[in-house]
Design a protein around this motif. Structure first.
Motif, PDB file in Angstrom:
ATOM      1  N   CYS A 784       0.833  -1.206   0.000  1.00 41.25           N
ATOM      2  CA  CYS A 784       0.000   0.000   0.000  1.00 41.25           C
ATOM      3  C   CYS A 784       0.866   1.254   0.000  1.00 41.25           C
ATOM      4  CB  CYS A 784      -0.910   0.014   1.224  1.00 41.25           C
ATOM      5  SG  CYS A 784      -1.860   1.538   1.358  1.00 41.25           S
ATOM      6  N   PHE A 785       0.549   2.163  -0.924  1.00 44.86           N
ATOM      7  CA  PHE A 785       1.284   3.434  -0.939  1.00 44.86           C
ATOM      8  C   PHE A 785       0.339   4.616  -0.755  1.00 44.86           C
ATOM      9  CE2 PHE A 785       0.316   4.837  -5.316  1.00 44.86           C
ATOM     10  CZ  PHE A 785      -0.173   3.658  -5.848  1.00 44.86           C
ATOM     11  N   GLY A 786      -0.900   4.346  -0.353  1.00 41.48           N
ATOM     12  CA  GLY A 786      -1.770   5.440   0.095  1.00 41.48           C
ATOM     13  C   GLY A 786      -2.483   6.210  -0.988  1.00 41.48           C
ATOM     14  N   CYS A 787      -2.674   5.601  -2.161  1.00 35.94           N
ATOM     15  CA  CYS A 787      -3.213   6.360  -3.296  1.00 35.94           C
ATOM     16  C   CYS A 787      -4.677   6.745  -3.119  1.00 35.94           C
ATOM     17  CB  CYS A 787      -3.043   5.567  -4.579  1.00 35.94           C
ATOM     18  SG  CYS A 787      -3.954   4.010  -4.612  1.00 35.94           S
ATOM     19  N   GLY A 788      -5.435   6.000  -2.331  1.00 41.49           N
ATOM     20  CA  GLY A 788      -6.842   6.331  -2.117  1.00 41.49           C
ATOM     21  C   GLY A 788      -7.786   5.740  -3.154  1.00 41.49           C
ATOM     22  N   VAL A 789      -7.274   4.932  -4.074  1.00 38.30           N
ATOM     23  CA  VAL A 789      -8.149   4.330  -5.083  1.00 38.30           C
ATOM     24  C   VAL A 789      -9.194   3.440  -4.421  1.00 38.30           C
ATOM     25  CG1 VAL A 789      -8.232   2.801  -7.081  1.00 38.30           C
ATOM     26  CG2 VAL A 789      -6.368   4.446  -6.865  1.00 38.30           C
ATOM     27  N   CYS A 790      -8.779   2.734  -3.370  1.00 41.89           N
ATOM     28  CA  CYS A 790      -9.721   1.850  -2.673  1.00 41.89           C
ATOM     29  C   CYS A 790     -10.883   2.650  -2.088  1.00 41.89           C
ATOM     30  CB  CYS A 790      -8.995   1.065  -1.577  1.00 41.89           C
ATOM     31  SG  CYS A 790      -7.984   2.066  -0.482  1.00 41.89           S
ATOM     32  N   ASN A 819      -8.270   6.145   5.137  1.00 47.82           N
ATOM     33  CA  ASN A 819      -6.885   5.890   4.748  1.00 47.82           C
ATOM     34  C   ASN A 819      -5.974   6.707   5.642  1.00 47.82           C
ATOM     35  OD1 ASN A 819      -4.830   4.828   3.266  1.00 47.82           O
ATOM     36  ND2 ASN A 819      -5.822   5.236   1.307  1.00 47.82           N
ATOM     37  N   PRO A 837      -4.842   1.714   5.192  1.00 44.57           N
ATOM     38  CA  PRO A 837      -6.285   1.730   4.964  1.00 44.57           C
ATOM     39  C   PRO A 837      -6.982   1.025   6.123  1.00 44.57           C
ATOM     40  CG  PRO A 837      -5.078   0.756   3.096  1.00 44.57           C
ATOM     41  CD  PRO A 837      -4.134   0.844   4.248  1.00 44.57           C
ATOM     42  N   CYS A 963      -7.331  -1.783  -6.368  1.00 44.26           N
ATOM     43  CA  CYS A 963      -6.013  -1.386  -5.851  1.00 44.26           C
ATOM     44  C   CYS A 963      -4.917  -1.602  -6.887  1.00 44.26           C
ATOM     45  CB  CYS A 963      -5.685  -2.186  -4.591  1.00 44.26           C
ATOM     46  SG  CYS A 963      -4.012  -1.868  -3.984  1.00 44.26           S
ATOM     47  N   PRO A 964      -4.211  -0.547  -7.275  1.00 51.43           N
ATOM     48  CA  PRO A 964      -3.168  -0.711  -8.284  1.00 51.43           C
ATOM     49  C   PRO A 964      -1.924  -1.416  -7.754  1.00 51.43           C
ATOM     50  CG  PRO A 964      -3.216   1.545  -7.503  1.00 51.43           C
ATOM     51  CD  PRO A 964      -4.369   0.848  -6.856  1.00 51.43           C
ATOM     52  N   ALA A 965      -1.823  -1.556  -6.445  1.00 50.45           N
ATOM     53  CA  ALA A 965      -0.639  -2.201  -5.873  1.00 50.45           C
ATOM     54  C   ALA A 965      -0.938  -3.616  -5.399  1.00 50.45           C
ATOM     55  CB  ALA A 965      -0.113  -1.366  -4.697  1.00 50.45           C
ATOM     56  N   ILE A 968      -4.475  -5.660  -1.282  1.00 51.82           N
ATOM     57  CA  ILE A 968      -5.577  -6.200  -0.475  1.00 51.82           C
ATOM     58  C   ILE A 968      -5.890  -7.627  -0.903  1.00 51.82           C
ATOM     59  CG2 ILE A 968      -8.003  -5.869   0.184  1.00 51.82           C
ATOM     60  CD1 ILE A 968      -7.619  -2.879  -0.322  1.00 51.82           C
TER      61      ILE A 968
HETATM   62  S1  SF4 Z   1      -5.809   1.325  -3.361  1.00 47.10           S
HETATM   63 FE1  SF4 Z   1      -4.255  -0.092  -2.562  1.00 47.10          FE
HETATM   64  S2  SF4 Z   1      -2.370   1.130  -2.553  1.00 47.10           S
HETATM   65 FE2  SF4 Z   1      -4.057   2.583  -2.783  1.00 47.10          FE
HETATM   66  S3  SF4 Z   1      -4.518   3.203  -0.660  1.00 47.10           S
HETATM   67 FE3  SF4 Z   1      -5.887   1.495  -1.117  1.00 47.10          FE
HETATM   68  S4  SF4 Z   1      -4.799  -0.335  -0.398  1.00 47.10           S
HETATM   69 FE4  SF4 Z   1      -3.309   1.317  -0.510  1.00 47.10          FE
END
Ligand code: SF4
Length: 1016
Positions: A784-790, A819, A837, A963-965, A968
């Motif tokens: 997780c790098f905190g992008c907020g997509v989730c 987040n 998250p 999630c692009p990373a 989850i």
């Molecule tokens: S989408 Fe994935 S990488 Fe981005 S904040 Fe959520 S868990 Fe982290």
């Protein structure tokens, strides 16, 4: 109990100070008076704030909706009411296609996911991809062509085009956004052939022009730089936030970088990421090492690095013997050693906005290291123009001012708002007799044109194009144009041919040209898979150009940097250049680092703030000091924000705010909706990235809605991390016993009693039948790098309302995933930052369930903590008793307000996910593990196998899928082979607040970092 043995994690400077005022605020949980239900919010305020976003949440919120429905008289083939259909399509992002899958309910798209087959998404998405569905149903979109501001029709526009553009010798300037579509570019060539005095400029406020220019200097060719971070052991980012959604290839890059950090056992290895940057970015927070350097000094830093490398590897003779203020910096030696030691498996990147010379030096370094062809490719992208577009744009504006242009045609651009201020584009436009534009909104530019044409959304139109890496795909419409708009290719074709043609025919014609035979089968496959070919653009075997050394000699002797205070202007993390400003989901998505919503702010370091006399307001207060910033004689006032980790003597501003008149969400209305300041007036042709500035504190203050101190865990043990080598030495570093000096409370007693379920509990044990799957989630903090997509994916899937700035200030934000961003350590000047998250934990022994007086929150047989909305009476005892603070309460019936007087509810309601109940005033809600998806998968599994246990991977929560990373994991814990079960068995797995014995089904995998001992 003894002290927790762990690092300090803090969300804000107030929490770091942890004085009595802060403690009182944190204990209060909500700002003072925030829980009052009687506090009126005017209907007018809601109408302004919500746009499409809240209306989505709202339709079903009218408790007794009166709707007339008619059944199909003839059932369309494949359409079964209640069963969604999925189609492949693509979203253009700065001209590059990202492959998506659209979920359709009875002919209306309601959700977008990444396309697993598409190389630019590989199943992931960005925040902009997720929020695009809201853009489709935005009631503020332009709804018809306008002629001199008056409503017209596209037939009238076609008639105008046939007559006006019959004059092929007129002087025409086409100003277009970037567009990789082969069909579009074919019509562009037709236009340039037909109109003998036409010029074409691609204009993007934050485009890749400088990268292309840099590659021209380095290799003599106008090439795109495309990284393959999967092959990179070492990545060095020079002020390049390539993982954030603002980068056009962020999804692919985030997948690549995070794929090299999936450590499953102590034999695992990780890449190492370095970030050199001025402001704290997502990429910087993901890096193993981060160095603060002013944006204006990145150029000098790059040349110093090139010079240090020139004594270690061949090919950088241009920098041999060069030195500057960074040459003796420890980082230069360390990076040069590291890059040389990883020649061929390293990657150096630089931010798009840095000068062509910086990009040329970076390209030369990658080439000298042997990274070209391995970690980085230089691609021939056919749509990249053969000119310096910055210069061409300035030239055409000068021509407009001089009266040398008869007609301006603008496609998708909004230069009145975004063009460099010194060009005074608005004034230039007034000198042109005929101006035609195509845009989504009647925006700042569209208000000043002769003919405005409303653009069809990409989900309404046919199109084609290439991914960033060059894979060709099709944009397949999901719905008829809601407002009868034209796509870019239809608009341009009308200008060139004078007739309205169908986008379908135009795109098909292009694709017929690709195949000698078997078109129908190929076309069907493209539409099915969403991808025509996964071949990339041709990678060029580059070598340094003959002029490179001379160009670099000039560059190193002309390095410019600012002295004193500098201002840096960047695209906003959630609104980009302003094009997404009317999307409430993105306005309310907290900035990933500051956690500010609905506003932009002037970011500055604690030391800079001190020198300016700026102080943060007290805990729970939201009146922030305002600074006045002056650049080249132009001034603006904006709220100051103290950003730990920001470089000193610099201010960072972001674009997209302070809009007027483009839509209810984007426009500035105090109290309810977006505020912020338009910072483009400070950006000129000579300072596209940074400029010297005068900054002073004013007597004014401004209210900011920031969520960083909301839902605080008050310093409890919630996050764990170690270095890779610490993990190898002590694989159990994340266990409770390793972090705490005392055992898990109640465990010894349970063992004594022979109780194998875990520590003894006051609560009754739940029983979970064998025939049911048992759901669980693991979130890998190392990915997780905190992008907020989730967060946005969850909002889209679950009809979560936007509540507006005023309500956010009261701590009432409704996001089902919070987040959390923590700073780490005691150093406010250069902290590490981590992201976590936090959805509902679905505790097996859930404290919320114990206190609900009406059993509105209970446990399901498959292990989910569920809400029965129509039983909830709104006592909020459950929220009070949730130690994770993940429950959200509907204080108002926002949607009802909207729907009784709002615009065009027939359009708005189409965005609803019909599989999700909508909540209303007085009801508690929270993450459901996307129970609608889970139950659909269970039903399918039962039909196929007789068991309600779906095969692993067949059900994904919205956050997991987006999630692009791939951070989850979700699945059935009774399946030992499921990925989530394996992750739960991993040594890095830990439970948040394990000592409370809530037995959360959602757990975390501790973060690992891979520091270089040389920088320890
Ligand atoms: S989408 Fe994935 S990488 Fe981005 S904040 Fe959520 S868990 Fe982290």
């Amino acid at each position: 109990m003894s002290e927790v043995k762990q690092t300090t994690y803090w969300k804000s400077l107030k929490e770091l100070a942890n004085n009595q005022e802060y403690q009182k605020f944190a204990e209060r949980e909500f700002p003072e008076n925030a829980t009052e239900l009687t506090d009126g919010v005017s209907r007018r305020g809601f109408l302004r704030v919500m746009g499409a976003s809240v209306a989505l949440a709202g339709l079903a919120a009218c408790r007794r909706p009166v709707q007339k429905i008619l059944p199909y008289s003839k059932q369309p083939e494949d359409v079964v009411p209640g069963i969604p259909l999925y189609y492949a399509t693509s979203m253009p992002v700065q001209g590059n296609l990202v492959g998506l899958i659209a979920e359709n309910h009875e002919g209306r798209p309601t959700k977008l996911e990444g396309n697993d087959l598409h190389p630019a998404s590989k199943g992931g998405t960005s925040i902009f991809n997720q929020a695009a569905i809201l853009g489709l149903y935005d009631p503020d979109r332009s709804r018809s062509p306008l002629y001199n501001g008056n409503r017209s029709t596209k037939d009238d526009f076609a008639a105008f085009a046939a007559s006006h553009f019959a004059n092929t010798s007129q002087r025409i300037a086409f100003i277009s956004e970037a567009n990789s579509s082969p069909t579009y570019n074919s019509i562009k060539q037709q236009a340039l052939s037909k109109f003998s005095n036409a010029s074409w400029i691609t204009y993007e406020p934050f485009g890749e022009d400088n990268v292309v220019e840099g590659n021209q200097i380095a290799f003599g060719q106008r090439l795109r730089t495309h990284y393959n971070f999967e092959n990179a052991d070492v990545i060095v980012s020079l002020n390049d936030d390539f993982m954030a959604s603002t980068h056009p290839n962020s999804v692919e890059y985030a997948k690549q970088v995070s794929s090299r950090r999936k450590v499953t056992d102590t034999n695992g290895e990780m890449n190492r990421v370095y970030a050199v940057e001025d402001s704290f970015t997502l990429t910087g927070s993901y890096a193993d090492h981060r160095l603060k350097v002013k944006a204006s000094e990145i150029e000098a830093f790059t040349y110093a690095l090139a010079a240090a490398l020139s004594s270690r590897i061949n090919g950088l003779g241009a920098f041999s013997g060069y030195s500057n203020q960074f040459s003796d910096h420890k980082w230069i030696t360390v990076l040069a050693d590291e890059l040389a030691a990883n020649a061929g498996s390293s990657a150096l990147t630089a931010g798009f906005q840095h000068t062509p010379e910086v990009h040329a030096a970076v390209a030369a370094i990658n080439q000298a290291l042997g990274n070209a062809g391995s970690t980085v490719n230089y691609l021939e992208a056919p749509h990249i123009d053969d000119q310096n577009n910055h210069q061409a744009f300035a030239d055409v504006v000068a021509d407009m001012k001089a009266g040398n242009i008869d007609t301006v045609v603008m496609v998708g651009v909004n230069p009145v708002h975004t063009a460099p201020a010194d060009l005074d584009f608005e004034n230039a436009l007034s000198n042109v007799e005929t101006v035609v534009n195509l845009s989504d909104y009647v925006d700042e530019t569209a208000k000043r044109v002769t003919w405005h044409v409303n653009r069809a959304h990409f989900l309404e139109a046919w199109g084609d194009g290439f991914s960033y890496g060059g894979a060709r795909s099709v944009i397949q419409p999901q719905i008829q144009p809601l407002h009868d708009g034209l796509s870019e290719i239809e608009f341009l074709n009308t200008i060139v041919s004078g007739t309205l043609a169908s986008g379908y025919d135009l795109v098909q014609n292009t694709f017929r040209g690709y195949y000698n035979s078997g078109f129908d089968n190929r076309w069907t496959n493209i539409l099915h898979d969403g991808i025509d070919t996964t071949d990339n653009f041709d990678a060029v075997n580059v070598r340094l150009s003959s002029g490179f050394n001379a160009a670099m000699n000039r560059a190193v002797s002309n390095v410019s940097s600012t002295s004193g205070m500098e201002v840096v202007i960047r695209p906003d993390a959630t609104l980009y250049d302003g094009r997404y400003a009317n999307l409430g989901w993105l306005q309310e998505l907290p900035d990933p680092m500051t956690k500010v919503t609905w506003d932009n702010v002037a970011l500055m370091s604690p030391a800079t703030a001190k020198s300016l006399g700026i102080e943060e307001p007290g805990a729970g207060q939201d009146d922030f000091d305002v600074v006045e910033i002056t650049v080249n004689g132009k001034s603006l006032k904006i709220a100051a924000w103290i950003q730990p980790g920001h470089v000193d003597d610099a201010i960072t501003l972001t674009t997209g705010y302070g809009r007027e008149g483009i839509g209810r969400v984007a426009s500035s209305y105090v109290d309810y909706t977006a505020g912020g300041v338009d910072v483009y007036p400070l950006r000129g042709t000579t300072n596209m990235l940074f400029a010297s500035a005068n900054v002073s504190k004013t007597d004014e203050t401004y209210e900011i809605a920031c969520v960083q101190d909301h839902h605080s865990l008050e310093g409890r043990d919630m996050y764990r991390q170690a270095t890779l080598s610490e993990y190898k030495d002590n694989p159990d570093f994340a266990s409770f016993e390793s972090v705490h000096t005392y055992p898990v409370p109640g465990l010894a007693e349970a063992k004594e009693n022979g109780d194998t379920d875990g520590p003894i509990s006051l609560f009754d044990e739940q029983t979970f039948p064998d025939y049911e799957p048992q759901w669980g989630m693991a979130i890998d903090l190392n990915s997780c790098f905190g992008c907020g997509v989730c967060v946005i994916a969850c909002q889209s899937e679950n009809n979560i309302p936007v509540i507006g700035k005023k309500e956010v200030k009261r701590g009432r934000e409704m996001h089902w995933i919070r987040n959390d961003r923590y700073y780490v350590g005691d150093d406010a000047d250069s902290p590490q930052a981590v992201h976590q998250p936090v959805p509902c934990m679905h505790c097996e022994l859930a404290p919320c369930e114990q206190v609900c007086p009406v059993a509105a929150t209970t446990h399901s047989e498959d292990g989910m903590n569920q809400m029965t909305y129509n039983r909830c009476i709104g006592t909020r005892y459950c929220a009070n008793n949730c130690p994770y603070k993940v429950r959200r309460f509907n204080f108002f019936n926002y949607p009802k307000e909207y729907l009784t007087t709002g615009d065009d509810p027939d359009i708005i309601q189409m965005a609803m996910n019909p599989e999700v109940t909508v909540r209303f005033r007085g009801v508690m809600e929270k993450c459901t593990y996307c129970v609608q998806r889970v139950n659909r998968a269970k039903i399918e599994a039962k039909k196929e196998t007789g068991s309600p246990k779906p095969a692993d991977g067949t059900v994904k929560t919205a956050c997991q899928q987006a999630c692009p990373a791939d951070a989850i994991y979700f699945g059935d814990l009774t399946d030992d082979n499921s990925v989530v079960a394996q992750m739960k068995r991993n040594e890095r797995n830990f439970q948040m607040l394990e000592e409370l014995n809530t037995r959360p089904r959602t757990s975390y995998m501790a973060k690992l970092t891979n520091p270089n001992p040389a920088l320890a």
